[in-house]
Design an enzyme around this catalytic site. Structure first.
Site, PDB file in Angstrom:
ATOM      1  N   ASN A  20      42.488  48.328  38.831  1.00  0.00           N
ATOM      2  CA  ASN A  20      43.069  47.564  37.941  1.00  0.00           C
ATOM      3  C   ASN A  20      42.380  47.196  36.760  1.00  0.00           C
ATOM      4  O   ASN A  20      42.580  47.005  35.525  1.00  0.00           O
ATOM      5  CB  ASN A  20      44.023  46.398  38.445  1.00  0.00           C
ATOM      6  N   MET A  95      40.008  38.996  46.610  1.00  0.00           N
ATOM      7  CA  MET A  95      40.227  38.597  47.761  1.00  0.00           C
ATOM      8  C   MET A  95      39.955  37.216  48.443  1.00  0.00           C
ATOM      9  O   MET A  95      39.777  37.006  49.721  1.00  0.00           O
ATOM     10  CB  MET A  95      39.930  39.770  49.114  1.00  0.00           C
ATOM     11  N   HIS A 114      49.952  41.291  42.477  1.00  0.00           N
ATOM     12  CA  HIS A 114      50.098  41.368  43.813  1.00  0.00           C
ATOM     13  C   HIS A 114      51.077  42.574  43.996  1.00  0.00           C
ATOM     14  O   HIS A 114      52.130  42.768  43.317  1.00  0.00           O
ATOM     15  CB  HIS A 114      50.872  39.989  44.120  1.00  0.00           C
TER      16      HIS A 114
HETATM   17  C1  GAR Z   1      45.969  46.005  44.279  1.00  0.00           C
HETATM   18  O1  GAR Z   1      46.756  46.756  44.819  1.00  0.00           O
HETATM   19  C2  GAR Z   1      46.323  44.538  44.221  1.00  0.00           C
HETATM   20  O2  GAR Z   1      47.668  44.452  43.947  1.00  0.00           O
HETATM   21  C3  GAR Z   1      45.815  44.210  45.394  1.00  0.00           C
HETATM   22  O3  GAR Z   1      44.710  44.871  45.591  1.00  0.00           O
HETATM   23  C4  GAR Z   1      44.709  45.893  44.962  1.00  0.00           C
HETATM   24  C5  GAR Z   1      43.460  46.036  44.290  1.00  0.00           C
HETATM   25  O4  GAR Z   1      43.323  47.211  43.939  1.00  0.00           O
HETATM   26  N1  GAR Z   1      45.791  42.716  45.275  1.00  0.00           N
HETATM   27  C6  GAR Z   1      46.365  41.989  46.215  1.00  0.00           C
HETATM   28  O5  GAR Z   1      46.705  42.413  47.397  1.00  0.00           O
HETATM   29  C7  GAR Z   1      46.260  40.341  46.349  1.00  0.00           C
HETATM   30  N2  GAR Z   1      47.060  39.600  47.096  1.00  0.00           N
HETATM   31  P1  GAR Z   1      42.206  47.715  42.713  1.00  0.00           P
HETATM   32  O6  GAR Z   1      40.774  46.944  43.280  1.00  0.00           O
HETATM   33  O7  GAR Z   1      42.013  49.132  42.744  1.00  0.00           O
HETATM   34  O8  GAR Z   1      42.500  47.244  41.416  1.00  0.00           O
END
Ligand code: GAR
Length: 209
Positions: A20, A95, A114
């Site tokens: 992201n 996290m 999320h």
């Molecule tokens: C993503 O899927 C985001 O939505 C999730 O962690 C992942 C991070 O991916 N976030 C959560 O679960 C927050 N509660 P990334 O490091 O590739 O962006």
């Protein structure tokens, strides 16, 4: 505060892979968001997102939470963010739960993504929760942060089907594509000052130009 000649300064807080983070930086590079990511703050010294930030030439600050209470960790984050005079904080796979020091210092300026259609499937492993519950539709949510976990006012959502043969991995991949689309869009709307919080609702104002 920033204006059109003075780009919004963003801090991204992330703990892991960083897809992201990359999607937002790419949208900035394409000229879609009038902002710059001033710093990536990461709580995991070995996270992949750190390499990505370095490749883009973005400052990296590692704020390790080891041995710190939640409050001490939050206060360190606030000090780091103040040093950069940040306009907007983006949580992208961060996290840790955001506590009072951050919320009080940056009210209405912290956004999260999320991987579910909130208020369904809050917390960890949202994609697995959707499959185990038997949901037929899931998706992702861009929302402001408040004092709860995944409870803040919703900015944008996008849905995807949950297929009978989905695994956690295949559903996560389908949702992630939508995350990479709506997170930059939500950031753009914030930077253009088009988001108005009205109680639980986020009103998206028409563009003035
Ligand atoms: C993503 O899927 C985001 O939505 C999730 O962690 C992942 C991070 O991916 N976030 C959560 O679960 C927050 N509660 P990334 O490091 O590739 O962006």
């Amino acid at each position: 505060m920033y204006n059109k000649s003075n780009k919004a300064k963003i801090a991204v807080l992330a703990s892991g892979r960083g897809s992201n983070f990359v999607a937002i930086q790419k949208a900035i590079d394409r000229g879609e968001i009038a902002a710059r990511i001033a710093v990536l703050i990461c709580d995991k010294p070995k996270a992949k997102v750190i390499e990505a930030a370095r490749e883009f030439g973005i400052d990296v600050s590692i704020v390790d939470s080891a041995g710190l209470s939640n409050d001490e960790f939050d206060k360190k984050l606030v000090a780091e963010l103040k040093g950069y005079a940040i306009d907007l904080i983006l949580l992208a796979g961060f996290m840790k739960i955001v506590g009072r020091p951050l919320l009080e210092n940056f009210p209405g300026k912290i956004i999260n993504i999320h991987p579910s259609l909130l208020p369904s499937f809050k917390g960890l492993n949202a994609q697995r929760q959707a499959i185990e519950y038997g949901a037929k539709i899931s998706g992702c949510t861009v929302h402001f942060i408040d004092e709860g976990v995944d409870t803040g006012p919703i900015i944008l959502q996008s849905s995807v089907p949950v297929l009978d043969n989905d695994t956690e991995e295949t559903l996560s991949a389908r949702i992630l594509e939508e995350e990479h689309r709506i997170y930059p869009e939500g950031v753009r709307l914030f930077v253009e000052k088009r988001l108005r919080i009205d109680g639980r609702r986020v009103i998206i104002e028409e563009s003035s130009c």
